[in-house]
Design a protein around this motif. Structure first.
Motif, short mmCIF file in Angstrom:
data_model
loop_
_atom_site.label_atom_id
_atom_site.label_comp_id
_atom_site.label_asym_id
_atom_site.label_seq_id
_atom_site.Cartn_x
_atom_site.Cartn_y
_atom_site.Cartn_z
N ASP A 138 49.13 103.56 -29.89
CA ASP A 138 48.50 103.74 -28.59
C ASP A 138 47.95 105.15 -28.37
O ASP A 138 46.92 105.32 -27.73
CB ASP A 138 49.51 103.41 -27.47
CG ASP A 138 49.83 101.93 -27.41
OD1 ASP A 138 49.23 101.17 -28.18
OD2 ASP A 138 50.68 101.53 -26.60
N ASN A 142 41.50 103.22 -24.08
CA ASN A 142 42.49 103.94 -24.88
C ASN A 142 42.34 105.45 -24.74
O ASN A 142 43.32 106.18 -24.53
CB ASN A 142 42.39 103.52 -26.34
CG ASN A 142 43.39 104.24 -27.23
OD1 ASN A 142 43.13 105.34 -27.71
ND2 ASN A 142 44.54 103.63 -27.42
N GLY A 153 48.72 100.03 -23.04
CA GLY A 153 48.96 99.54 -24.40
C GLY A 153 47.76 98.93 -25.07
O GLY A 153 47.88 97.99 -25.86
#
Length: 369
Positions: free
Chosen positions: A254, A313, A325
């Motif tokens: 992640d 992200n 996530g």
């Protein structure tokens, strides 16, 4: 030995492959630096992914479109089965354990290529009029978007569910929907926000609270420190202490973007984001250029999927979005996400390279000179 008509290779989209390879190579390098064992496993995932790519590219996919609804509804049945026979981890029921072989399957990952292909199938069968889909056709297509969203959100996996719903409606935007439909949908969404928030799980509300609060969560704090310490050109592996001394959590998946910046600085982050941007623009160009709705939806869907994953992200690692996530596409450690991308890229390349029907007749025969 299998030979392929050279005319097929002449239509292959090499630009996409040239943009993917450096992303995958850099990913493997950094994951191995973080954790050599995970790096070796990741190499296996990459090998499987490219094996799947080659296999699907060689198949006569245009003759197999009738299987798309079976693929989609089979994935939906697996999502329903999760509720009854699913395997729980950390309070979420997202996996089905296959008996005897001790293998766990996550149906929400399996659904992603089926989801894009099903929309392509439906849109190809009922193309939009000149001014875009009206409310009736829009609602029919929305059913196939909202159904998996509800099933995945219930697991709960709001991150994946949100990505799917954004992807689905993004594809409809690319294909064409009348502007009045979008206005009505926007108003309905704003009105329903209080209801959506009240139905979130406690940990999901906590993530939103952490995001809007003055103090970031531990994960985000360590990620920001790693990003800030990278400077312009980054650090040597031994000096990247945030990652090497395990302060940065989930560094190989992640929060791997934070390690990219710690290791290669602003310059490295700029190069990586530029590769993604070039890939996104190129895929959008392919979607705009073609008149074949299968190619338009798959290439446009891939462009949106890469953009959503990348932007969420990176924003997450910088504290500009809640921690949900979502992996960095084709970069974070993990096999299922990478293989899913390879499936969609293989289908897209197949649709482009074999867009002239007569080329199928020459697969497996001696190549023309």
């Amino acid at each position: 030995m299998l030979n392929i008509d050279r005319r097929i290779l002449a239509h292959f989209d090499y630009v996409t492959l040239m943009l993917i390879i450096p992303i995958v190579f850099l990913s493997g390098w950094l994951i191995y630096e973080i954790h050599p064992v995970l790096g070796q496993k990741h190499l296996t995932y990459v090998s499987v992914g490219f094996g799947v790519f080659v296999t699907l590219f060689l198949l006569p996919i245009r003759r197999m479109f009738w299987m798309i609804p079976i693929f989609y509804w089979g994935s939906i049945i697996l999502l329903v089965a999760v509720e009854f026979i699913g395997h729980s981890r950390l309070g979420a029921k997202r996996w089905i354990e296959i008996p005897f072989i001790h293998f766990t399957l996550q149906p929400s990952e399996l659904l992603k290529p089926a989801f894009v292909l099903m929309l392509a199938y439906l849109i190809h069968r009922n193309p939009p009029p000149h001014d875009g889909y009206r409310i009736k056709d829009f609602m029919k297509l929305s059913f196939f978007i909202v159904l998996p969203f509800l099933l995945i959100a219930k697991e709960p996996d709001l991150g994946t569910a949100t990505v799917l719903v954004l992807l689905g409606f993004g594809i409809l935007f690319i294909v064409g929907v009348h502007w009045k439909v979008w206005v009505g949908l926007s108003v309905a969404f704003v009105i329903s926000l209080p209801l959506i928030y009240s139905n979130l799980h406690d940990y999901q509300k906590q993530r939103l609270t952490d995001f809007v609060g003055e103090k970031s969560s531990y994960h985000v704090e360590q990620s920001i420190i790693a990003i800030g310490s990278g400077g312009f050109f980054g650090k040597a592996k031994e000096d990247a202490t945030q990652t090497q001394m395990k302060f940065l959590p989930i560094a190989s998946s992640d929060f791997i973007f934070a390690y990219v910046v710690e290791r290669f600085g602003f310059f490295g982050a700029f190069v990586l984001i530029s590769l993604y941007a070039a890939l996104i623009v190129h895929l959008l160009f392919l979607s705009t250029w073609t008149t074949d709705y299968y190619t338009k939806v798959v290439s446009g869907g891939l462009s949106l999927l890469v953009f959503i994953y990348m932007s969420v992200n990176i924003a997450m690692t910088m504290g500009l979005a809640p921690v949900v996530g979502v992996p960095l596409p084709m970069f974070s450690y993990g096999g299922s996400s990478f293989v899913n991308f390879m499936v969609l890229f293989a289908v897209m390349e197949n649709l482009i390279a074999y867009r002239f029907r007569y080329l199928y007749d020459n697969v497996g025969k001696k190549s023309f000179v």
